[in-house]
Design a protein around this motif. Structure first.
Motif, short mmCIF file in Angstrom:
data_model
loop_
_atom_site.label_atom_id
_atom_site.label_comp_id
_atom_site.label_asym_id
_atom_site.label_seq_id
_atom_site.Cartn_x
_atom_site.Cartn_y
_atom_site.Cartn_z
N ASP A 84 16.86 -20.55 -37.76
CA ASP A 84 17.78 -19.86 -38.67
C ASP A 84 19.08 -20.64 -38.86
O ASP A 84 19.69 -20.60 -39.94
CB ASP A 84 18.09 -18.46 -38.15
CG ASP A 84 17.08 -17.42 -38.61
OD1 ASP A 84 16.49 -17.61 -39.70
OD2 ASP A 84 16.88 -16.43 -37.90
N ALA A 85 19.51 -21.34 -37.81
CA ALA A 85 20.78 -22.07 -37.88
C ALA A 85 20.61 -23.50 -38.37
O ALA A 85 21.60 -24.24 -38.48
CB ALA A 85 21.44 -22.08 -36.49
N ALA A 86 19.40 -23.90 -38.68
CA ALA A 86 19.11 -25.29 -39.03
C ALA A 86 19.51 -25.62 -40.47
O ALA A 86 19.72 -24.73 -41.30
CB ALA A 86 17.63 -25.59 -38.83
N GLN A 87 19.58 -26.93 -40.74
CA GLN A 87 19.81 -27.43 -42.08
C GLN A 87 18.47 -27.88 -42.68
O GLN A 87 17.74 -28.64 -42.05
CB GLN A 87 20.79 -28.61 -42.06
CG GLN A 87 22.17 -28.24 -41.56
CD GLN A 87 22.88 -27.31 -42.52
OE1 GLN A 87 22.83 -27.51 -43.74
NE2 GLN A 87 23.56 -26.30 -41.98
N TRP A 88 18.18 -27.41 -43.90
CA TRP A 88 16.92 -27.79 -44.56
C TRP A 88 17.16 -28.96 -45.51
O TRP A 88 18.18 -29.02 -46.19
CB TRP A 88 16.37 -26.61 -45.34
CG TRP A 88 15.88 -25.50 -44.44
CD1 TRP A 88 16.61 -24.46 -43.95
CD2 TRP A 88 14.56 -25.36 -43.92
NE1 TRP A 88 15.82 -23.68 -43.14
CE2 TRP A 88 14.56 -24.20 -43.11
CE3 TRP A 88 13.38 -26.08 -44.06
CZ2 TRP A 88 13.42 -23.76 -42.44
CZ3 TRP A 88 12.24 -25.64 -43.39
CH2 TRP A 88 12.27 -24.50 -42.60
N ASP A 89 16.20 -29.88 -45.54
CA ASP A 89 16.33 -31.00 -46.47
C ASP A 89 15.92 -30.54 -47.88
O ASP A 89 15.58 -29.38 -48.10
CB ASP A 89 15.54 -32.22 -46.00
CG ASP A 89 14.02 -32.04 -46.05
OD1 ASP A 89 13.55 -31.07 -46.67
OD2 ASP A 89 13.31 -32.86 -45.46
N GLU A 90 15.93 -31.47 -48.82
CA GLU A 90 15.65 -31.13 -50.22
C GLU A 90 14.18 -31.30 -50.58
O GLU A 90 13.80 -31.15 -51.74
CB GLU A 90 16.52 -31.97 -51.14
CG GLU A 90 18.02 -31.71 -50.97
CD GLU A 90 18.86 -32.54 -51.91
OE1 GLU A 90 18.29 -33.36 -52.64
OE2 GLU A 90 20.10 -32.36 -51.90
N GLY A 91 13.34 -31.63 -49.58
CA GLY A 91 11.92 -31.77 -49.86
C GLY A 91 11.58 -33.09 -50.54
O GLY A 91 12.38 -34.01 -50.58
N TYR A 92 10.38 -33.16 -51.09
CA TYR A 92 9.91 -34.40 -51.69
C TYR A 92 10.63 -34.68 -53.02
O TYR A 92 10.99 -33.75 -53.75
CB TYR A 92 8.41 -34.32 -51.97
CG TYR A 92 7.54 -33.97 -50.78
CD1 TYR A 92 7.95 -34.29 -49.48
CD2 TYR A 92 6.32 -33.33 -50.94
CE1 TYR A 92 7.15 -33.98 -48.39
CE2 TYR A 92 5.51 -33.02 -49.86
CZ TYR A 92 5.93 -33.34 -48.59
OH TYR A 92 5.13 -33.03 -47.52
N ASP A 93 10.79 -35.97 -53.32
CA ASP A 93 11.32 -36.34 -54.63
C ASP A 93 10.18 -36.51 -55.64
O ASP A 93 10.40 -36.91 -56.78
CB ASP A 93 12.16 -37.62 -54.54
CG ASP A 93 11.38 -38.79 -53.97
OD1 ASP A 93 10.16 -38.63 -53.70
OD2 ASP A 93 11.97 -39.86 -53.78
N ASP A 94 8.97 -36.24 -55.20
CA ASP A 94 7.78 -36.28 -56.05
C ASP A 94 6.85 -35.20 -55.52
O ASP A 94 7.27 -34.39 -54.69
CB ASP A 94 7.13 -37.66 -55.99
CG ASP A 94 6.19 -37.92 -57.17
OD1 ASP A 94 5.90 -36.97 -57.92
OD2 ASP A 94 5.74 -39.07 -57.32
N HIS A 95 5.61 -35.18 -55.93
CA HIS A 95 4.69 -34.19 -55.39
C HIS A 95 3.34 -34.82 -55.09
O HIS A 95 2.98 -35.85 -55.67
CB HIS A 95 4.52 -33.00 -56.36
CG HIS A 95 3.87 -33.36 -57.66
ND1 HIS A 95 4.58 -33.87 -58.73
CD2 HIS A 95 2.58 -33.29 -58.07
CE1 HIS A 95 3.76 -34.09 -59.74
NE2 HIS A 95 2.54 -33.76 -59.36
#
Length: 215
Positions: A110-121
């Motif tokens: 819950d306290a973590a930082q999430w990245d923005e995921g893939y720049d493609d799929h």
């Protein structure tokens, strides 16, 4: 090995639904369209031998690989129904839209930082295999006498048991008896796989979320 609390579905349930709120239909970080699950279940435990995890359709070009701790980790699957009609129960289908692999307890995630995921799929075709890189090589290749690959066998097993007509319709298969490395095969009605990582302030990976999405 993931933290013991991460294996308790009752402790994990509130976190799983918060992740669904964030990464599926209507969520602030939903990539494209991701169906909101009707349920979450503990699908089993993934044995990671080489420190990698991927969720992809064998034979489909491309793919993304995540670096994760070596060990045994719980996998939670979010499943939804399609074509639900009380008058036509045989037309109901069950598909996977979310996989969650926690490496820590709910409070730390819950306290973590999430990245923005893939720049493609990564393209997806009907079924996707969750495993590490070492197991991935064993899943997609035919047997020595030309037998169907483990992926093809698992896919056919899902179909034979009632083509996606059951809520618990995935396959968990040990592919390397020497190490215990396994692969989990899930049916998914989407165009692509998307992955998001959560880390703490020191860069430690705390959670990995995969979604089956369409654009």
């Amino acid at each position: 090995m993931s933290e013991p609390g991460a294996f308790d579905p009752r402790a994990m349930a509130p976190l799983l639904w918060r992740l669904a709120d964030r990464f599926t239909r209507g969520g602030e970080d939903c990539p494209g369209f991701v169906a909101r699950p009707d349920w979450f279940d503990h699908a089993g435990n993934l044995v990671v031998v080489d420190g990698t995890v991927r969720w992809n359709t064998p034979g489909v070009q491309g793919g993304f690989c995540h670096s994760v701790p070596v060990g045994t980790h719980p996998v939670y699957v979010g499943t939804y129904t399609f074509g639900q009609d009380d008058w036509k129960p045989d037309e109901i289908r069950y598909f996977t839209s979310v996989l969650v692999i926690p490496f820590a307890g709910p409070a730390r995630i819950d306290a973590a930082q999430w990245d923005e995921g893939y720049d493609d799929h990564q393209e997806l075709e009907d079924y996707a295999v969750l495993c590490d890189d070492r197991a991935d090589g064993k899943v997609e290749h035919p047997g020595p006498a030309g037998e169907p690959s483990l992926f093809e066998q698992a896919r056919d097993r899902i179909r034979a048991d009632g083509p996606r007509y059951r809520r618990h319709n995935w396959v968990d298969q040990v592919v390397d008896p020497a190490t215990g490395a396994n692969a989990m095969i899930f049916p998914a009605d989407a165009e692509a796989v998307y992955g998001i990582e959560a880390e703490d302030e020191n860069g430690e990976l705390l959670c990995l979320v995969f979604t089956a999405c369409s654009f």
